[in-house]
Design a protein around this motif. Structure first.
Motif, PDB file in Angstrom:
ATOM      1  N   THR A 199      26.764  42.251  20.486  1.00  0.00           N
ATOM      2  CA  THR A 199      26.950  42.904  21.773  1.00  0.00           C
ATOM      3  C   THR A 199      28.449  43.181  21.943  1.00  0.00           C
ATOM      4  O   THR A 199      29.242  42.923  21.049  1.00  0.00           O
ATOM      5  N   GLY A 200      28.821  43.735  23.093  1.00  0.00           N
ATOM      6  CA  GLY A 200      30.229  44.033  23.340  1.00  0.00           C
ATOM      7  C   GLY A 200      30.716  45.229  22.552  1.00  0.00           C
ATOM      8  O   GLY A 200      31.775  45.185  21.924  1.00  0.00           O
ATOM      9  N   ARG A 201      29.959  46.312  22.604  1.00  0.00           N
ATOM     10  CA  ARG A 201      30.277  47.477  21.776  1.00  0.00           C
ATOM     11  C   ARG A 201      31.423  48.299  22.351  1.00  0.00           C
ATOM     12  O   ARG A 201      31.498  48.553  23.549  1.00  0.00           O
ATOM     13  N   MET A 202      32.305  48.721  21.441  1.00  0.00           N
ATOM     14  CA  MET A 202      33.388  49.658  21.753  1.00  0.00           C
ATOM     15  C   MET A 202      33.481  50.625  20.583  1.00  0.00           C
ATOM     16  O   MET A 202      34.020  50.280  19.527  1.00  0.00           O
ATOM     17  N   TYR A 228      32.651  42.827  13.088  1.00  0.00           N
ATOM     18  CA  TYR A 228      32.936  43.777  14.153  1.00  0.00           C
ATOM     19  C   TYR A 228      32.500  45.203  13.816  1.00  0.00           C
ATOM     20  O   TYR A 228      31.852  45.877  14.615  1.00  0.00           O
ATOM     21  N   LYS A 229      32.856  45.672  12.626  1.00  0.00           N
ATOM     22  CA  LYS A 229      32.559  47.060  12.263  1.00  0.00           C
ATOM     23  C   LYS A 229      31.083  47.186  11.890  1.00  0.00           C
ATOM     24  O   LYS A 229      30.612  46.591  10.921  1.00  0.00           O
ATOM     25  N   ILE A 230      30.376  47.971  12.675  1.00  0.00           N
ATOM     26  CA  ILE A 230      28.931  48.093  12.506  1.00  0.00           C
ATOM     27  C   ILE A 230      28.578  48.594  11.107  1.00  0.00           C
ATOM     28  O   ILE A 230      27.650  48.095  10.473  1.00  0.00           O
ATOM     29  N   GLU A 268      37.248  39.484   7.899  1.00  0.00           N
ATOM     30  CA  GLU A 268      35.889  39.952   8.106  1.00  0.00           C
ATOM     31  C   GLU A 268      34.886  39.197   7.235  1.00  0.00           C
ATOM     32  O   GLU A 268      35.062  39.057   6.027  1.00  0.00           O
ATOM     33  N   MET A 269      33.838  38.733   7.867  1.00  0.00           N
ATOM     34  CA  MET A 269      32.818  37.976   7.140  1.00  0.00           C
ATOM     35  C   MET A 269      32.181  38.778   6.012  1.00  0.00           C
ATOM     36  O   MET A 269      31.941  38.234   4.928  1.00  0.00           O
ATOM     37  N   PRO A 270      31.860  40.097   6.187  1.00  0.00           N
ATOM     38  CA  PRO A 270      31.270  40.847   5.070  1.00  0.00           C
ATOM     39  C   PRO A 270      32.177  40.950   3.848  1.00  0.00           C
ATOM     40  O   PRO A 270      31.690  41.256   2.753  1.00  0.00           O
ATOM     41  N   ARG A 271      33.475  40.724   4.008  1.00  0.00           N
ATOM     42  CA  ARG A 271      34.378  40.721   2.854  1.00  0.00           C
ATOM     43  C   ARG A 271      34.508  39.330   2.244  1.00  0.00           C
ATOM     44  O   ARG A 271      34.827  39.194   1.065  1.00  0.00           O
ATOM     45  N   VAL A 330      32.486  49.498  16.808  1.00  0.00           N
ATOM     46  CA  VAL A 330      32.611  48.058  16.603  1.00  0.00           C
ATOM     47  C   VAL A 330      31.912  47.316  17.744  1.00  0.00           C
ATOM     48  O   VAL A 330      31.737  47.841  18.841  1.00  0.00           O
ATOM     49  N   GLU A 331      31.507  46.094  17.447  1.00  0.00           N
ATOM     50  CA  GLU A 331      30.966  45.183  18.460  1.00  0.00           C
ATOM     51  C   GLU A 331      31.659  43.843  18.274  1.00  0.00           C
ATOM     52  O   GLU A 331      31.619  43.258  17.193  1.00  0.00           O
ATOM     53  N   PHE A 332      32.273  43.349  19.348  1.00  0.00           N
ATOM     54  CA  PHE A 332      33.151  42.199  19.231  1.00  0.00           C
ATOM     55  C   PHE A 332      32.500  40.865  19.598  1.00  0.00           C
ATOM     56  O   PHE A 332      33.123  39.818  19.435  1.00  0.00           O
ATOM     57  N   CYS A 333      31.281  40.886  20.098  1.00  0.00           N
ATOM     58  CA  CYS A 333      30.640  39.646  20.540  1.00  0.00           C
ATOM     59  C   CYS A 333      29.351  39.400  19.764  1.00  0.00           C
ATOM     60  O   CYS A 333      28.717  40.349  19.290  1.00  0.00           O
TER      61      CYS A 333
END
Length: 364
Positions: free
Chosen positions: A194-197, A135-137, A94-97, A200-203
Protein backbone atom coordinates in the motif's frame (compact mmCIF):
# COMPACT_ATOMS: atom_id res chain seq x y z
CA UNK A 1 20.49 34.03 8.26
CA UNK A 2 23.18 33.50 5.64
CA UNK A 3 22.29 33.89 1.96
CA UNK A 4 22.15 30.86 -0.31
CA UNK A 5 25.25 32.16 -2.11
CA UNK A 6 27.17 32.31 1.17
CA UNK A 7 25.98 28.84 2.17
CA UNK A 8 27.06 27.49 -1.21
CA UNK A 9 30.55 28.89 -0.77
CA UNK A 10 30.79 27.32 2.69
CA UNK A 11 29.40 24.02 1.42
CA UNK A 12 31.76 23.96 -1.57
CA UNK A 13 34.78 24.68 0.62
CA UNK A 14 33.91 21.88 3.04
CA UNK A 15 33.21 19.48 0.20
CA UNK A 16 36.53 20.31 -1.47
CA UNK A 17 38.38 19.41 1.72
CA UNK A 18 36.55 16.09 1.93
CA UNK A 19 37.09 15.24 -1.71
CA UNK A 20 40.79 15.96 -1.43
CA UNK A 21 40.89 13.39 1.35
CA UNK A 22 39.03 10.60 -0.46
CA UNK A 23 40.61 7.18 -0.69
CA UNK A 24 42.29 5.17 2.02
CA UNK A 25 43.60 8.30 3.74
CA UNK A 26 40.00 9.48 4.20
CA UNK A 27 39.03 6.57 6.48
CA UNK A 28 37.33 7.99 9.55
CA UNK A 29 37.82 6.63 13.06
CA UNK A 30 34.16 5.70 13.24
CA UNK A 31 32.75 4.18 16.43
CA UNK A 32 29.72 2.01 17.08
CA UNK A 33 26.52 3.52 18.49
CA UNK A 34 24.82 2.44 21.72
CA UNK A 35 21.86 3.59 23.79
CA UNK A 36 23.02 6.09 26.43
CA UNK A 37 22.82 5.10 30.11
CA UNK A 38 19.85 7.46 30.57
CA UNK A 39 17.93 5.44 27.93
CA UNK A 40 17.01 8.67 26.16
CA UNK A 41 19.89 9.39 23.80
CA UNK A 42 22.78 7.73 21.97
CA UNK A 43 26.49 7.48 22.67
CA UNK A 44 29.50 6.27 20.74
CA UNK A 45 31.35 3.19 21.90
CA UNK A 46 33.93 2.95 23.32
CA UNK A 47 34.52 6.70 23.78
CA UNK A 48 31.14 7.44 25.40
CA UNK A 49 30.78 10.64 23.37
CA UNK A 50 27.25 11.80 22.63
CA UNK A 51 25.95 10.84 19.17
CA UNK A 52 23.05 12.57 17.41
CA UNK A 53 21.59 11.03 14.24
CA UNK A 54 21.22 13.98 11.86
CA UNK A 55 20.99 13.14 8.19
CA UNK A 56 19.00 11.94 5.22
CA UNK A 57 17.17 9.14 3.51
CA UNK A 58 19.40 8.38 0.56
CA UNK A 59 18.58 6.84 -2.87
CA UNK A 60 15.42 5.22 -1.57
CA UNK A 61 14.38 3.29 -4.68
CA UNK A 62 17.57 2.51 -6.60
CA UNK A 63 20.44 2.32 -4.12
CA UNK A 64 22.19 -0.91 -5.14
CA UNK A 65 21.54 -0.25 -8.81
CA UNK A 66 23.07 3.20 -8.47
CA UNK A 67 26.09 1.80 -6.69
CA UNK A 68 26.63 -0.92 -9.33
CA UNK A 69 26.34 1.55 -12.22
CA UNK A 70 28.10 4.57 -10.76
CA UNK A 71 30.18 3.88 -7.68
CA UNK A 72 31.89 7.27 -8.00
CA UNK A 73 28.56 9.06 -7.78
CA UNK A 74 27.64 7.32 -4.53
CA UNK A 75 31.06 8.10 -3.06
CA UNK A 76 30.66 11.75 -4.08
CA UNK A 77 27.18 11.96 -2.58
CA UNK A 78 28.38 10.54 0.73
CA UNK A 79 31.02 13.26 0.71
CA UNK A 80 28.36 15.86 -0.04
CA UNK A 81 26.15 14.64 2.80
CA UNK A 82 29.09 14.71 5.17
CA UNK A 83 30.03 18.20 4.04
CA UNK A 84 26.48 19.33 4.74
CA UNK A 85 26.81 18.07 8.32
CA UNK A 86 25.16 14.63 8.14
CA UNK A 87 26.02 12.00 10.72
CA UNK A 88 23.62 9.31 9.42
CA UNK A 89 22.11 8.08 6.16
CA UNK A 90 19.00 5.92 6.06
CA UNK A 91 19.42 3.49 3.18
CA UNK A 92 16.97 1.05 1.56
CA UNK A 93 18.75 -1.90 -0.11
CA UNK A 94 16.07 -3.45 -2.29
CA UNK A 95 14.94 -6.92 -1.31
CA UNK A 96 14.53 -8.14 -4.95
CA UNK A 97 18.25 -7.42 -5.44
CA UNK A 98 19.31 -9.10 -2.20
CA UNK A 99 17.28 -12.33 -2.53
CA UNK A 100 17.09 -14.26 -5.80
CA UNK A 101 15.01 -17.22 -4.55
CA UNK A 102 13.68 -18.60 -1.26
CA UNK A 103 16.64 -18.98 1.08
CA UNK A 104 19.13 -17.71 -1.50
CA UNK A 105 20.97 -14.39 -1.49
CA UNK A 106 22.83 -12.78 -4.38
CA UNK A 107 26.58 -12.65 -3.55
CA UNK A 108 27.07 -9.62 -5.81
CA UNK A 109 24.35 -7.68 -3.97
CA UNK A 110 25.99 -8.52 -0.65
CA UNK A 111 29.32 -7.31 -2.04
CA UNK A 112 27.60 -4.02 -2.93
CA UNK A 113 26.25 -3.79 0.61
CA UNK A 114 29.78 -4.32 1.92
CA UNK A 115 30.93 -1.52 -0.37
CA UNK A 116 28.30 0.76 1.18
CA UNK A 117 29.60 -0.12 4.62
CA UNK A 118 33.09 0.79 3.45
CA UNK A 119 31.90 4.13 2.09
CA UNK A 120 30.12 4.83 5.35
CA UNK A 121 33.14 3.91 7.45
CA UNK A 122 35.39 6.08 5.29
CA UNK A 123 33.05 9.05 5.37
CA UNK A 124 32.19 8.91 9.06
CA UNK A 125 28.47 8.58 8.30
CA UNK A 126 26.52 5.87 10.12
CA UNK A 127 23.88 3.84 8.28
CA UNK A 128 20.31 3.10 9.28
CA UNK A 129 19.60 0.06 7.10
CA UNK A 130 15.94 -0.28 6.17
CA UNK A 131 14.86 -3.77 5.21
CA UNK A 132 12.37 -5.60 3.00
CA UNK A 133 12.15 -2.75 0.49
CA UNK A 134 9.98 -3.80 -2.45
CA UNK A 135 9.11 -0.26 -3.41
CA UNK A 136 9.33 -0.40 -7.21
CA UNK A 137 6.32 -2.33 -8.44
CA UNK A 138 8.04 -3.46 -11.66
CA UNK A 139 10.92 -5.07 -9.73
CA UNK A 140 8.90 -7.31 -7.44
CA UNK A 141 9.28 -11.08 -7.51
CA UNK A 142 6.25 -13.31 -8.05
CA UNK A 143 7.71 -16.16 -6.00
CA UNK A 144 7.88 -13.91 -2.94
CA UNK A 145 4.50 -12.23 -3.27
CA UNK A 146 2.83 -15.59 -3.92
CA UNK A 147 3.86 -16.97 -0.51
CA UNK A 148 1.46 -17.45 2.38
CA UNK A 149 2.10 -15.51 5.56
CA UNK A 150 4.33 -18.01 7.34
CA UNK A 151 6.56 -18.61 4.33
CA UNK A 152 6.74 -14.87 3.73
CA UNK A 153 7.76 -14.25 7.34
CA UNK A 154 10.33 -17.02 7.06
CA UNK A 155 11.76 -15.34 3.97
CA UNK A 156 11.77 -11.95 5.70
CA UNK A 157 13.62 -13.46 8.65
CA UNK A 158 16.15 -14.98 6.23
CA UNK A 159 16.64 -11.54 4.68
CA UNK A 160 17.45 -10.10 8.09
CA UNK A 161 19.74 -12.98 9.01
CA UNK A 162 21.62 -12.33 5.77
CA UNK A 163 21.88 -8.58 6.34
CA UNK A 164 22.95 -8.96 9.97
CA UNK A 165 25.56 -11.57 9.10
CA UNK A 166 26.97 -9.24 6.44
CA UNK A 167 26.96 -6.10 8.59
CA UNK A 168 27.58 -7.31 12.13
CA UNK A 169 31.26 -6.38 12.30
CA UNK A 170 30.93 -2.88 10.85
CA UNK A 171 30.90 0.04 13.32
CA UNK A 172 29.22 2.12 10.60
CA UNK A 173 25.84 0.49 11.24
CA UNK A 174 23.71 2.77 13.40
CA UNK A 175 20.60 0.60 13.28
CA UNK A 176 18.57 -2.00 11.45
CA UNK A 177 15.19 -0.55 10.44
CA UNK A 178 12.96 -3.64 10.18
CA UNK A 179 10.55 -2.38 7.54
CA UNK A 180 9.27 0.93 6.23
CA UNK A 181 5.82 2.01 7.49
CA UNK A 182 4.16 -1.40 7.99
CA UNK A 183 0.45 -2.06 8.44
CA UNK A 184 -0.57 -5.03 10.60
CA UNK A 185 -3.01 -6.64 8.19
CA UNK A 186 -5.39 -6.17 5.31
CA UNK A 187 -7.71 -8.12 3.06
CA UNK A 188 -6.22 -10.63 0.64
CA UNK A 189 -7.78 -8.72 -2.26
CA UNK A 190 -5.78 -5.64 -1.19
CA UNK A 191 -2.45 -7.44 -1.52
CA UNK A 192 0.73 -7.05 0.47
CA UNK A 193 1.49 -3.45 -0.47
CA UNK A 194 0.00 0.00 0.00
CA UNK A 195 1.08 3.65 0.05
CA UNK A 196 1.35 4.06 -3.70
CA UNK A 197 3.11 7.03 -5.29
CA UNK A 198 3.43 6.60 -9.05
CA UNK A 199 5.29 3.39 -9.79
CA UNK A 200 6.29 2.70 -6.20
CA UNK A 201 4.55 1.60 -3.01
CA UNK A 202 6.29 2.40 0.24
CA UNK A 203 4.21 0.50 2.80
CA UNK A 204 3.60 -3.21 3.44
CA UNK A 205 0.99 -5.31 5.21
CA UNK A 206 2.39 -7.96 7.51
CA UNK A 207 -0.58 -10.31 7.28
CA UNK A 208 -3.47 -11.01 4.94
CA UNK A 209 -4.86 -13.76 7.17
CA UNK A 210 -4.92 -12.40 10.73
CA UNK A 211 -7.60 -14.79 11.93
CA UNK A 212 -8.49 -13.92 15.53
CA UNK A 213 -5.29 -11.94 16.05
CA UNK A 214 -5.40 -8.23 16.77
CA UNK A 215 -3.06 -5.73 15.19
CA UNK A 216 -1.01 -5.79 18.39
CA UNK A 217 -0.77 -9.58 18.15
CA UNK A 218 0.52 -9.43 14.58
CA UNK A 219 3.03 -6.68 15.29
CA UNK A 220 4.33 -8.32 18.45
CA UNK A 221 4.77 -11.74 16.83
CA UNK A 222 6.32 -10.42 13.63
CA UNK A 223 8.70 -8.00 15.34
CA UNK A 224 9.92 -10.66 17.78
CA UNK A 225 10.68 -12.96 14.87
CA UNK A 226 12.64 -10.33 12.92
CA UNK A 227 14.60 -9.22 15.99
CA UNK A 228 15.48 -12.85 16.76
CA UNK A 229 16.73 -13.32 13.19
CA UNK A 230 19.06 -10.33 13.53
CA UNK A 231 20.29 -11.33 16.97
CA UNK A 232 21.45 -14.71 15.68
CA UNK A 233 24.35 -12.89 14.06
CA UNK A 234 24.49 -9.41 15.59
CA UNK A 235 24.06 -8.82 19.31
CA UNK A 236 25.06 -5.17 19.42
CA UNK A 237 23.66 -2.96 16.67
CA UNK A 238 20.37 -1.22 17.40
CA UNK A 239 16.98 -2.17 15.95
CA UNK A 240 14.03 0.07 15.10
CA UNK A 241 11.07 0.33 12.70
CA UNK A 242 9.90 3.13 10.39
CA UNK A 243 6.47 4.17 11.69
CA UNK A 244 3.53 5.95 10.13
CA UNK A 245 2.19 8.89 12.21
CA UNK A 246 -0.25 6.65 14.11
CA UNK A 247 1.35 5.91 17.48
CA UNK A 248 -1.40 3.65 18.76
CA UNK A 249 -0.70 1.18 15.95
CA UNK A 250 2.90 0.50 16.98
CA UNK A 251 2.91 0.18 20.77
CA UNK A 252 3.28 -3.63 20.67
CA UNK A 253 6.08 -3.49 18.11
CA UNK A 254 7.90 -0.87 20.19
CA UNK A 255 8.23 -3.36 23.05
CA UNK A 256 10.86 -5.22 21.00
CA UNK A 257 12.74 -2.19 19.62
CA UNK A 258 15.78 -0.31 20.90
CA UNK A 259 14.35 3.03 19.80
CA UNK A 260 11.29 4.25 17.93
CA UNK A 261 11.31 6.00 14.57
CA UNK A 262 8.13 7.86 13.57
CA UNK A 263 7.85 9.59 10.20
CA UNK A 264 6.50 13.11 10.68
CA UNK A 265 5.86 15.80 8.07
CA UNK A 266 4.54 19.02 9.64
CA UNK A 267 1.76 20.92 7.92
CA UNK A 268 1.74 24.66 7.33
CA UNK A 269 0.84 26.60 10.47
CA UNK A 270 0.28 23.36 12.42
CA UNK A 271 3.68 22.82 13.93
CA UNK A 272 2.33 22.51 17.46
CA UNK A 273 -0.04 19.76 16.33
CA UNK A 274 2.91 17.79 14.99
CA UNK A 275 4.80 18.27 18.26
CA UNK A 276 1.81 16.90 20.18
CA UNK A 277 1.78 13.91 17.84
CA UNK A 278 5.50 13.39 18.39
CA UNK A 279 4.98 13.32 22.16
CA UNK A 280 2.62 10.35 21.76
CA UNK A 281 5.60 8.26 20.61
CA UNK A 282 7.30 8.73 23.99
CA UNK A 283 7.38 5.15 25.28
CA UNK A 284 10.46 5.48 27.44
CA UNK A 285 12.84 4.87 24.54
CA UNK A 286 14.88 7.25 22.37
CA UNK A 287 13.01 8.75 19.41
CA UNK A 288 14.56 9.30 16.00
CA UNK A 289 12.30 11.00 13.46
CA UNK A 290 13.09 8.71 10.54
CA UNK A 291 11.52 10.91 7.88
CA UNK A 292 10.78 14.61 7.82
CA UNK A 293 10.85 17.26 5.11
CA UNK A 294 9.05 20.49 4.10
CA UNK A 295 6.60 18.45 2.04
CA UNK A 296 3.39 19.99 3.37
CA UNK A 297 4.83 23.22 4.72
CA UNK A 298 7.52 25.78 4.02
CA UNK A 299 11.05 25.88 5.35
CA UNK A 300 10.07 28.20 8.22
CA UNK A 301 7.51 25.76 9.60
CA UNK A 302 9.92 22.86 9.13
CA UNK A 303 12.58 24.82 11.02
CA UNK A 304 10.16 25.53 13.86
CA UNK A 305 9.14 21.88 14.03
CA UNK A 306 12.73 20.62 14.15
CA UNK A 307 13.80 23.09 16.82
CA UNK A 308 10.73 22.51 18.97
CA UNK A 309 11.08 18.74 18.66
CA UNK A 310 14.48 18.70 20.38
CA UNK A 311 12.95 18.15 23.80
CA UNK A 312 11.39 14.87 22.67
CA UNK A 313 13.38 13.50 19.73
CA UNK A 314 17.10 12.75 19.72
CA UNK A 315 17.64 12.21 15.99
CA UNK A 316 16.27 13.48 12.70
CA UNK A 317 16.48 12.16 9.14
CA UNK A 318 15.32 14.14 6.12
CA UNK A 319 15.79 13.36 2.41
CA UNK A 320 18.83 13.93 0.21
CA UNK A 321 18.15 15.29 -3.29
CA UNK A 322 19.14 13.46 -6.48
CA UNK A 323 20.63 16.69 -7.80
CA UNK A 324 23.68 17.91 -5.90
CA UNK A 325 23.33 21.02 -3.71
CA UNK A 326 25.79 22.83 -5.99
CA UNK A 327 23.67 21.98 -9.05
CA UNK A 328 20.48 23.12 -7.30
CA UNK A 329 22.12 26.40 -6.30
CA UNK A 330 23.34 26.98 -9.86
CA UNK A 331 19.86 26.34 -11.26
CA UNK A 332 18.49 28.86 -8.77
CA UNK A 333 21.14 31.42 -9.69
CA UNK A 334 20.43 30.96 -13.41
CA UNK A 335 16.68 31.27 -12.93
CA UNK A 336 16.08 27.72 -14.21
CA UNK A 337 15.08 26.00 -10.96
CA UNK A 338 11.70 24.30 -10.86
CA UNK A 339 9.41 24.55 -7.83
CA UNK A 340 10.65 21.10 -6.83
CA UNK A 341 14.27 22.24 -7.15
CA UNK A 342 13.52 25.24 -4.94
CA UNK A 343 11.98 23.01 -2.25
CA UNK A 344 15.00 20.71 -2.28
CA UNK A 345 17.39 23.65 -2.04
CA UNK A 346 15.40 25.15 0.83
CA UNK A 347 15.79 21.86 2.69
CA UNK A 348 19.54 21.61 2.09
CA UNK A 349 19.97 25.23 3.19
CA UNK A 350 17.88 24.62 6.31
CA UNK A 351 19.75 21.41 7.12
CA UNK A 352 23.10 23.21 7.03
CA UNK A 353 21.79 26.27 8.85
CA UNK A 354 20.37 24.56 11.93
CA UNK A 355 22.61 21.49 11.99
CA UNK A 356 24.80 22.80 14.84
CA UNK A 357 21.71 23.50 16.93
CA UNK A 358 20.26 20.06 16.27
CA UNK A 359 23.46 18.19 17.03
CA UNK A 360 24.14 20.33 20.11
CA UNK A 361 22.56 19.85 23.53
CA UNK A 362 18.84 19.09 23.43
CA UNK A 363 16.43 21.17 25.44
CA UNK A 364 12.69 21.69 25.62
Amino acid sequence: MASRATLLVVFSSRLLVLLLLTGESWAADIESVRIAPDKKEFVLFPSGSRYTPWGHNYASVDLLKRLAQNDARVEREFAEMKAAGATVARIHPEMPRILTAPGKADPQALDQLKRLLQLAENSGIHLQITGLACYKIEDRQAWYDGMDEQDRWKTQAFFWETIAQTCAESPAVFAYDLVNEPVAFGKRAEGWYTGRMGGVEFCQRLSLDPGNRTGDDVFREWTKRMVAAIRKHDQTHLITMGMLPFPGVYTAAAEELDFVSPHLYPKSEKVDDEIKLLQKFDWGKPIVIGETFPLSCGADDERAFLLKSRGYAHGWIGHWPDKSPAELAELKRAGRATIQDAIWLSWVDLFQEIGPQMIGETSK
